[in-house]
Design an enzyme around this catalytic site. Structure first.
Site, short mmCIF file in Angstrom:
data_model
loop_
_atom_site.label_atom_id
_atom_site.label_comp_id
_atom_site.label_asym_id
_atom_site.label_seq_id
_atom_site.Cartn_x
_atom_site.Cartn_y
_atom_site.Cartn_z
N ILE A 45 74.13 33.52 -22.98
CA ILE A 45 73.25 32.34 -22.86
C ILE A 45 72.05 32.49 -23.79
O ILE A 45 71.64 31.53 -24.45
CB ILE A 45 72.80 32.14 -21.39
CG1 ILE A 45 74.04 31.90 -20.50
CG2 ILE A 45 71.84 30.95 -21.28
CD1 ILE A 45 73.75 31.79 -19.01
N ASN A 65 68.11 44.87 -25.38
CA ASN A 65 68.48 46.31 -25.42
C ASN A 65 69.93 46.50 -25.84
O ASN A 65 70.42 47.64 -25.89
CB ASN A 65 68.17 47.00 -24.09
CG ASN A 65 69.06 46.52 -22.95
OD1 ASN A 65 69.99 45.74 -23.16
ND2 ASN A 65 68.77 46.98 -21.75
N GLY A 69 74.28 42.47 -24.86
CA GLY A 69 74.07 41.58 -26.00
C GLY A 69 74.73 42.16 -27.26
O GLY A 69 75.04 43.35 -27.32
N ASN A 123 66.67 46.97 -13.05
CA ASN A 123 66.77 46.11 -14.22
C ASN A 123 66.16 44.72 -13.97
O ASN A 123 65.36 44.23 -14.78
CB ASN A 123 68.23 45.96 -14.63
CG ASN A 123 68.37 45.33 -16.00
OD1 ASN A 123 67.98 45.93 -16.98
ND2 ASN A 123 68.88 44.13 -16.05
N SER A 148 69.15 31.11 -10.76
CA SER A 148 70.56 30.88 -10.48
C SER A 148 70.74 30.10 -9.20
O SER A 148 69.94 30.23 -8.25
CB SER A 148 71.25 32.25 -10.33
OG SER A 148 72.52 32.10 -9.78
N TYR A 172 72.33 40.09 -6.11
CA TYR A 172 71.98 39.43 -7.38
C TYR A 172 71.10 38.19 -7.11
O TYR A 172 70.03 38.02 -7.70
CB TYR A 172 73.26 39.05 -8.13
CG TYR A 172 73.07 38.01 -9.18
CD1 TYR A 172 72.46 38.31 -10.39
CD2 TYR A 172 73.48 36.68 -8.96
CE1 TYR A 172 72.27 37.33 -11.36
CE2 TYR A 172 73.29 35.71 -9.91
CZ TYR A 172 72.69 36.03 -11.10
OH TYR A 172 72.50 35.06 -12.04
N LYS A 176 67.01 37.21 -8.01
CA LYS A 176 66.56 35.99 -8.69
C LYS A 176 65.49 35.26 -7.86
O LYS A 176 64.49 34.77 -8.38
CB LYS A 176 67.75 35.06 -8.97
CG LYS A 176 68.72 35.60 -9.99
CD LYS A 176 68.14 35.54 -11.40
CE LYS A 176 69.03 36.17 -12.43
NZ LYS A 176 68.46 36.14 -13.79
N ASN A 201 77.27 26.94 -12.80
CA ASN A 201 78.22 27.83 -13.50
C ASN A 201 78.19 27.61 -15.01
O ASN A 201 78.79 26.65 -15.51
CB ASN A 201 79.63 27.61 -12.95
CG ASN A 201 79.76 28.13 -11.53
OD1 ASN A 201 79.01 27.74 -10.63
ND2 ASN A 201 80.69 29.03 -11.32
N PHE A 239 91.60 33.08 -6.78
CA PHE A 239 91.08 33.67 -5.53
C PHE A 239 91.11 32.65 -4.40
O PHE A 239 90.12 31.98 -4.13
CB PHE A 239 89.66 34.20 -5.73
CG PHE A 239 89.55 35.34 -6.72
CD1 PHE A 239 90.53 36.33 -6.79
CD2 PHE A 239 88.46 35.44 -7.57
CE1 PHE A 239 90.42 37.39 -7.69
CE2 PHE A 239 88.34 36.48 -8.47
CZ PHE A 239 89.33 37.46 -8.54
N ARG A 313 88.20 35.62 -2.51
CA ARG A 313 87.17 36.61 -2.86
C ARG A 313 86.05 36.48 -1.83
O ARG A 313 85.56 35.35 -1.61
CB ARG A 313 86.66 36.30 -4.27
CG ARG A 313 85.74 37.34 -4.86
CD ARG A 313 85.42 37.06 -6.32
NE ARG A 313 84.68 35.81 -6.51
CZ ARG A 313 84.22 35.40 -7.70
NH1 ARG A 313 84.45 36.12 -8.79
NH2 ARG A 313 83.57 34.26 -7.81
N ASP A 316 82.79 33.62 -1.45
CA ASP A 316 82.94 32.40 -2.26
C ASP A 316 82.87 31.15 -1.37
O ASP A 316 83.75 30.93 -0.54
CB ASP A 316 84.31 32.38 -2.95
CG ASP A 316 84.29 32.97 -4.33
OD1 ASP A 316 83.19 33.14 -4.90
OD2 ASP A 316 85.38 33.25 -4.86
N1 UFG Z 1 87.78 32.69 -9.82
C1 UFG Z 1 89.13 32.94 -9.70
N2 UFG Z 1 89.64 33.98 -10.42
C2 UFG Z 1 88.88 34.77 -11.22
C3 UFG Z 1 87.49 34.49 -11.33
C4 UFG Z 1 86.98 33.44 -10.60
O1 UFG Z 1 89.86 32.27 -8.97
O2 UFG Z 1 89.40 35.73 -11.82
C5 UFG Z 1 87.22 31.55 -9.06
C6 UFG Z 1 86.17 31.98 -8.04
O3 UFG Z 1 86.76 32.32 -6.83
C7 UFG Z 1 85.31 30.72 -7.97
C8 UFG Z 1 85.41 30.11 -9.37
O4 UFG Z 1 86.57 30.71 -9.96
O5 UFG Z 1 85.86 29.83 -7.08
C9 UFG Z 1 84.21 30.44 -10.24
O6 UFG Z 1 83.98 31.84 -10.16
P1 UFG Z 1 82.97 32.60 -11.13
O7 UFG Z 1 83.08 34.05 -10.81
O8 UFG Z 1 83.21 32.18 -12.54
O9 UFG Z 1 81.57 32.00 -10.73
P2 UFG Z 1 80.81 31.95 -9.32
O10 UFG Z 1 80.89 30.53 -8.84
O11 UFG Z 1 81.27 32.97 -8.39
O12 UFG Z 1 79.33 32.37 -9.72
C10 UFG Z 1 78.69 31.84 -10.86
C11 UFG Z 1 77.86 32.93 -11.50
C12 UFG Z 1 76.75 33.32 -10.59
C13 UFG Z 1 75.98 32.10 -10.16
C14 UFG Z 1 76.89 31.06 -9.59
C15 UFG Z 1 76.11 29.82 -9.29
O13 UFG Z 1 78.66 34.05 -11.82
O14 UFG Z 1 75.89 34.19 -11.28
O15 UFG Z 1 77.90 30.77 -10.50
O16 UFG Z 1 76.93 28.77 -8.92
F1 UFG Z 1 75.09 32.43 -9.25
#
Ligand code: UFG
Length: 354
Positions: A45, A65, A69, A123, A148, A172, A176, A201, A239, A313, A316
């Site tokens: 980002i 650092n 990145g 961090n 977030s 996490y 924030k 996201n 998931f 997962r 979620d």
């Molecule tokens: N998913 C899968 N398989 C994967 C990865 C993700 O099915 O291998 C699904 C997850 O279950 C979820 C969706 O895809 O339903 C999005 O998952 P992400 O891991 O991409 O994102 P998250 O919604 O869990 O979280 C993201 C950021 C967070 C932030 C959040 C805010 O990673 O830092 O969005 O909405 F806080």
């Protein structure tokens, strides 16, 4: 010894730049083109934010650092400091002469934060405290903070607006939220104005194709799908297929990183022009399911992208969508590139060329 920052180190030294004069408002406090330190500016980002600020005429120094990145995400027009926020003196030295900082550098893997809280405390929290103390010491006026949607936790209602209770469900998200609170105290006690931007996201790549660095070991859905399309991963695990949603998979609000980047620049304008801090959501206000994202990716890439449903997962929520009404109202911002096709197409352009 840090590299010289050249004219970036002198706040008022660069009065004219590329034919553009630095403009002041009536009381000479608002700078139209600012010296901005982008902390974490070599990341996914951060590099998009640095590009956007440069495009708008700001003078940018990237401070990173390089733990995640990438040097290939740096731009010739921006100065670069290879530094770490945990090293307070490095930060102070780099912040001298800066008008504002964009604070992106943080660990962000939700699952990891639950098993390694110490890593996230140091961090994310110590880094933030260093930034604020360095801002007090150097007189830095403005901070744009990458917050977030994780600060909200399980949604009590949808779409989520900024008045929604904050009850993070992972460490996490806790870091924030705590940083937002530190920022608000330093606003009150030190007059440092801040915009906390609560991203939903983040996804996609620069719509003009100028950013090429790919995230290493991504944990998010779209980069995982892209790696599967490229053949560097065997398949996607979906998931959970039994959520209470139309196709049984989770729904999220995907927001294009170029839209996010634009919001950072607008937020900087807003807090400097109005002299007050803000907290706003950044989302597209559209929900897409995991299956919709997958099917769009299959169509756009022309690749089969093998996928299978696995267990849910933990942690979620079934559905998360943003209200971005406040960002629209305060910043005049809107998501322009956050359609699913564009999110996938720009991602595929980056992955396919790598
Ligand atoms: N998913 C899968 N398989 C994967 C990865 C993700 O099915 O291998 C699904 C997850 O279950 C979820 C969706 O895809 O339903 C999005 O998952 P992400 O891991 O991409 O994102 P998250 O919604 O869990 O979280 C993201 C950021 C967070 C932030 C959040 C805010 O990673 O830092 O969005 O909405 F806080």
């Amino acid at each position: 010894m840090l590299p010289s920052l050249g004219c970036h180190a002198h706040r008022f030294a660069c009065v004219y730049r590329a034919g553009k004069s630095v403009t002041f408002d009536a009381d000479s406090t608002i700078l139209k083109y600012m010296n901005i330190l982008v902390i974490g500016g070599a990341g996914y980002i951060g590099s998009h934010v640095a590009r956007e600020l440069l495009d708008r005429g700001h003078r940018v120094t990237v401070f990173d650092n390089l733990s995640s990145g990438l040097r290939e995400n740096l731009f010739q027009e921006a100065a670069f400091v290879h530094g770490d926020m945990i090293r307070y003196e490095q930060l102070v030295q780099s912040m001298n002469g800066m008008d504002g900082a964009v604070y992106l550098a943080a660990f962000k893997a939700v699952g990891e934060s639950m098993v390694k809280p110490e890593k996230y405390s140091v961090n994310n929290i110590v880094g933030a405290v260093n930034l604020l103390n360095a801002a007090s010491e150097t007189g830095l006026k403005y901070i744009i903070f990458s917050s977030s949607a994780a600060v909200y936790g399980e949604p009590a209602y949808l779409p989520i607006d900024e008045k929604h209770p904050t009850n993070p469900e992972n460490y996490y998200g806790f870091t924030k939220l705590e940083i937002e609170k530190f920022l608000s105290w330093y606003d009150r006690l030190r007059g440092i104005r801040c915009a906390s931007l609560r991203y939903f996201n983040a996804a996609g790549y620069d719509v003009k194709g100028r950013i090429k660095g790919l995230e290493q070991n991504p944990a998010n859905l779209i980069p995982i799908i892209m790696e599967t399309a490229c053949g560097t991963r065997g398949g996607l695990q979906i998931f959970g297929g039994d959520y209470d949603t139309p196709d049984g998979t989770c729904i999220r609000d995907y927001i294009h990183v170029s839209d996010l980047a634009a919001a950072h620049a607008l937020a900087l304008d807003y807090i400097s022009a109005n002299g007050k801090s803000i907290t706003v959501n950044l989302g597209s206000e559209k929900g897409s399911s995991v299956r919709e994202v997958l099917e769009t990716a299959r169509r756009v890439t022309g690749k089969p992208i093998p996928a299978a449903v696995s267990d849910r997962r933990p942690g979620d929520p079934a559905k998360l969508t943003a209200s971005a009404a406040l960002a629209r109202e305060l910043l005049g911002w809107e998501a322009k590139h956050s359609g699913l096709e564009t999110l996938i197409k720009t991602s595929w352009d980056a992955y396919n060329q790598a």
